[in-house]
Design an enzyme around this catalytic site. Structure first.
Site, PDB file in Angstrom:
ATOM      1  CG  ASP A 130      42.579  34.651  37.494  1.00 47.55           C
ATOM      2  OD1 ASP A 130      42.072  34.430  38.601  1.00 47.55           O
ATOM      3  OD2 ASP A 130      41.918  34.820  36.448  1.00 47.55           O
ATOM      4  CD  GLN A 162      35.071  33.895  36.364  1.00 47.07           C
ATOM      5  OE1 GLN A 162      35.736  34.778  36.891  1.00 47.07           O
ATOM      6  NE2 GLN A 162      34.780  32.779  36.994  1.00 47.07           N
ATOM      7  CE  LYS A 173      36.311  35.930  40.420  1.00 43.41           C
ATOM      8  NZ  LYS A 173      36.810  35.037  39.362  1.00 43.41           N
TER       9      LYS A 173
END
Ligand code: GUN
Length: 284
Positions: free
Chosen positions: A121, A98, A54
């Site tokens: 997200d 995460q 990412k």
């Protein structure tokens, strides 16, 4: 019939190239460079791989990457303090923590602490709520990326029976909402579902995201169906495999995503799309 392969890697490269141009155009207009903060707590090996990817991909697209690698013993309060700091930092347009987090951290509270405008997200109840109401803003990356892959086939999705296997907050639930918004008829299956094979046999579209290697067998797949495999599992001999028995399913499906090279790269490209969108939302 042998299925056509949905090349997630190529689709992701195409999207990332467009995003890279748009980021450069913003800069040429004097607008801020989109900044993405990726927070990792602990040393989960799979998470480390995803986070690295990412960060690298966002930098390659000309975005600013902010890395926070926190030790596993980081307290809930300390993590909340990091998020508060990132929420207040105008150079940070997107915040990603995460998952999974260590057990002593309250994941829901962390998710809800992120400013919804920076929630790249799409996990904050505000953003999930907007998706439920068919007015999405920042959409969960994996399901949104799966929709891009489905549309890339050129098939008409309207009225198709989509069977989603898995009911997680990250994949199954938002995936079902995306498919519903695309006017599919949607069935969600989970560990208490009776006759999973019977339901999958009815599916024009199958999306599997449970993390069980080769759960979906080839003879469950309806001839010509579109199969999207979100699973990323490691076999005993160290190879990656999905939730679908790819070799057998390929002989019946019309379209299928490989693992690796299917959903994974598209998820990361979609994260970058969300980061650019978040920066745009914060321009005004
Ligand atoms: N862990 C597995 N998938 C994801 C994801 O899409 N976002 C975050 N933050 N963590 C994950």
């Amino acid at each position: 019939m042998t299925a056509q392969i949905i090349d997630g890697k190529a689709q992701a490269q195409r999207l990332t190239a467009t995003l890279t141009e748009r980021v450069a155009a913003r800069r040429a207009q004097g607008k801020p460079t989109p900044g993405l903060a990726v927070v990792l707590v602990g040393e989960n090996a799979a998470s480390q791989v995803y986070v690295r990817s990412k960060r690298r991909t966002s930098e390659n697209a000309g975005m600013q990457s902010f890395a926070f690698d926190l030790p596993v013993e980081t307290s809930h309060e300390a993590l909340i303090a990091v998020i508060d700091r990132l929420n207040a930092d105008p150079a940070v347009h997107g915040i990603l923590v995460q998952l999974p987090l260590p057990k002593h951290v309250d994941t829901e509270a962390v998710t809800e602490r992120i400013d919804p405008r920076k929630d790249v997200d799409g996990f904050h109840p505000y953003n999930i709520g907007r998706l439920v109401l068919k007015r999405p803003t920042l959409r969960p990356c994996t399901p949104y990326g799966c929709m891009t892959l489905l549309h890339s086939t050129g098939e008409d999705l309207v009225g198709r029976h989509a069977v989603v296997i898995g009911q997680s907050n990250i994949v199954g639930r938002p995936m079902a909402l995306e498919l519903l918004m695309a006017r599919c008829t949607v069935t969600i299956c989970h560990s208490a579902t009776r006759d999973l094979p019977g339901l999958v046999r009815q599916a024009d579209i199958v999306v599997a995201g449970v993390g069980k290697p080769n759960l979906v067998q080839g003879d469950w797949i309806k001839a010509g169906a579109i199969v999207i495999d979100v699973g990323i599992n490691r076999t005993a001999d160290g190879k990656l495999c999905g939730d679908v028995d790819f070799v057998a399913a390929r002989e019946r499906a019309g379209w299928i995503t490989p693992v690796p090279g299917g959903v994974g790269p598209m998820t990361i490209a979609t994260l970058l799309a969300n980061t650019l969108r978040a920066a745009e939302l914060q321009d005004s």
